[in-house]
Enzyme design. Structure first.
Site, mmCIF file in Angstrom:
data_model
loop_
_atom_site.group_PDB
_atom_site.id
_atom_site.type_symbol
_atom_site.label_atom_id
_atom_site.label_comp_id
_atom_site.label_asym_id
_atom_site.label_seq_id
_atom_site.Cartn_x
_atom_site.Cartn_y
_atom_site.Cartn_z
ATOM 1 N N GLU A 82 0.941 7.205 6.791
ATOM 2 C CA GLU A 82 2.135 6.733 6.066
ATOM 3 C C GLU A 82 2.010 7.112 4.589
ATOM 4 O O GLU A 82 2.971 7.549 3.956
ATOM 5 C CB GLU A 82 2.288 5.207 6.190
ATOM 6 C CG GLU A 82 2.583 4.727 7.593
ATOM 7 C CD GLU A 82 2.818 3.215 7.649
ATOM 8 O OE1 GLU A 82 3.402 2.654 6.718
ATOM 9 O OE2 GLU A 82 2.409 2.596 8.650
ATOM 10 N N SER A 93 0.838 -1.218 0.000
ATOM 11 C CA SER A 93 0.000 0.000 0.000
ATOM 12 C C SER A 93 0.869 1.264 0.000
ATOM 13 O O SER A 93 0.516 2.260 -0.642
ATOM 14 C CB SER A 93 -0.987 -0.003 1.180
ATOM 15 O OG SER A 93 -0.340 0.242 2.396
ATOM 16 N N ASN A 152 13.287 4.639 4.267
ATOM 17 C CA ASN A 152 12.390 3.599 4.780
ATOM 18 C C ASN A 152 11.211 4.254 5.470
ATOM 19 O O ASN A 152 11.334 5.370 5.992
ATOM 20 C CB ASN A 152 13.155 2.739 5.799
ATOM 21 C CG ASN A 152 12.292 1.648 6.413
ATOM 22 O OD1 ASN A 152 11.577 0.930 5.711
ATOM 23 N ND2 ASN A 152 12.345 1.512 7.736
ATOM 24 N N HIS A 166 8.579 3.559 8.610
ATOM 25 C CA HIS A 166 8.414 2.705 9.789
ATOM 26 C C HIS A 166 7.128 3.101 10.511
ATOM 27 O O HIS A 166 6.882 4.296 10.715
ATOM 28 C CB HIS A 166 9.630 2.872 10.716
ATOM 29 C CG HIS A 166 9.547 1.990 11.923
ATOM 30 N ND1 HIS A 166 9.734 0.625 11.849
ATOM 31 C CD2 HIS A 166 9.264 2.269 13.223
ATOM 32 C CE1 HIS A 166 9.578 0.097 13.058
ATOM 33 N NE2 HIS A 166 9.294 1.077 13.908
HETATM 34 C C1 GAR Z 1 3.712 -0.540 6.668
HETATM 35 O O1 GAR Z 1 2.938 -0.231 7.796
HETATM 36 C C2 GAR Z 1 5.161 -0.166 6.911
HETATM 37 O O2 GAR Z 1 5.312 0.999 7.680
HETATM 38 C C3 GAR Z 1 5.659 -1.372 7.669
HETATM 39 O O3 GAR Z 1 5.064 -2.467 7.022
HETATM 40 C C4 GAR Z 1 3.808 -2.068 6.475
HETATM 41 C C5 GAR Z 1 3.806 -2.434 5.024
HETATM 42 O O4 GAR Z 1 2.554 -2.205 4.460
HETATM 43 N N1 GAR Z 1 7.084 -1.440 7.653
HETATM 44 C C6 GAR Z 1 7.793 -1.953 8.649
HETATM 45 O O5 GAR Z 1 7.301 -2.429 9.657
HETATM 46 C C7 GAR Z 1 9.284 -1.903 8.441
HETATM 47 N N2 GAR Z 1 9.964 -2.110 9.664
HETATM 48 P P1 GAR Z 1 2.384 -2.005 2.910
HETATM 49 O O6 GAR Z 1 3.017 -3.216 2.243
HETATM 50 O O7 GAR Z 1 0.909 -1.975 2.691
HETATM 51 O O8 GAR Z 1 3.069 -0.729 2.519
#
Ligand code: GAR
Length: 217
Positions: A176, A15, A109, A111
């Site tokens: 995010e 996403s 990145n 987070h």
């Molecule tokens: C997101 O919430 C991102 O911030 C997190 O994984 C999710 C991925 O969602 N990342 C971490 O935890 C990295 N340490 P997405 O695939 O829908 O973007």
């Protein structure tokens, strides 16, 4: 004029990747999403990127002997794709110091927490268990140590009575999707400068680097 090229690295649903692809579809966005790379062949984000006509590559970490071998292959793919920037977007794999150093200042990145609080996994569960009243998300430059690189942008959201990890996570995720494209824009425009381990932002015009979202209702 050709734009600098960003590679987006994913492991799952993608996403945040989609928020970058959507932002980059605007003619005035300063960077092109040139390729999406997943370390998991089954990542749902790969199909989503393909539906937007973004080239994808799969680099299965299980097919590599160790971290160094995987990271060497990843570096080779990034060079082949002529990537200028690397965006980790739910890329759930630790990278070796050697790899990170090659991309330092060019790799960012997202987070799901207000760093330096809640590095690592299960951030929403841990925030709820601690009873914090504010939680959020951070975009930062990647350095060899996990989740500690210079912070580019953060968004804070309230923790509400009755929140579950899912409801809090959804509130954070929505932010995010706002800050990741905004932070990549700053980096691509060369306006996020690292000085003594901190990021200074040159003439900020699009949104404040810290976003505080008021409680709903
Ligand atoms: C997101 O919430 C991102 O911030 C997190 O994984 C999710 C991925 O969602 N990342 C971490 O935890 C990295 N340490 P997405 O695939 O829908 O973007």
């Amino acid at each position: 004029m050709t734009k600098p090229r960003a590679a987006v690295l994913i492991s799952g649903r993608g996403s945040n990747m989609m928020s970058l692809i959507e932002a980059a579809s605007a003619p005035d966005y300063p960077v092109e999403i040139a390729v999406v790379i997943s370390n998991r062949p089954e990542a749902h984000g790969l199909a989503r990127a393909q539906a937007c006509n973004i080239p994808t590559r799969t680099l299965d970490h299980k097919a590599h002997a160790d971290r160094a071998a995987f990271d060497a292959a990843l570096h080779a793919v990034l060079e082949e794709e002529q990537a200028d920037f690397v965006c980790l977007a739910g890329f759930m794999r630790l990278l070796t110091a050697g790899f990170v150093e090659k991309w330092q200042g060019r790799m960012i990145n997202i987070h799901p927490a207000l760093l330096p609080s809640y590095k690592g996994l299960h951030t929403h569960e841990r925030a709820l268990a601690d009873g914090v009243k504010i939680h959020g998300a951070t975009v930062h430059f990647v350095t060899p140590e996990m989740d500690v690189g210079p912070i580019i942008m953060q968004a804070a959201v309230p923790v509400l009575e009755g929140d579950t990890p899912d409801s809090l996570g959804a509130r954070v995720l929505a932010q995010e999707h706002v800050i990741y494209p905004a932070a990549l824009r700053l980096v691509a425009e060369g306006r996020a400068r690292i000085t003594e381990g901190r990021v200074a932002i040159d003439e900020f015009e699009i949104a404040p680097p810290a976003l505080v979202v008021p409680p709903a209702g």
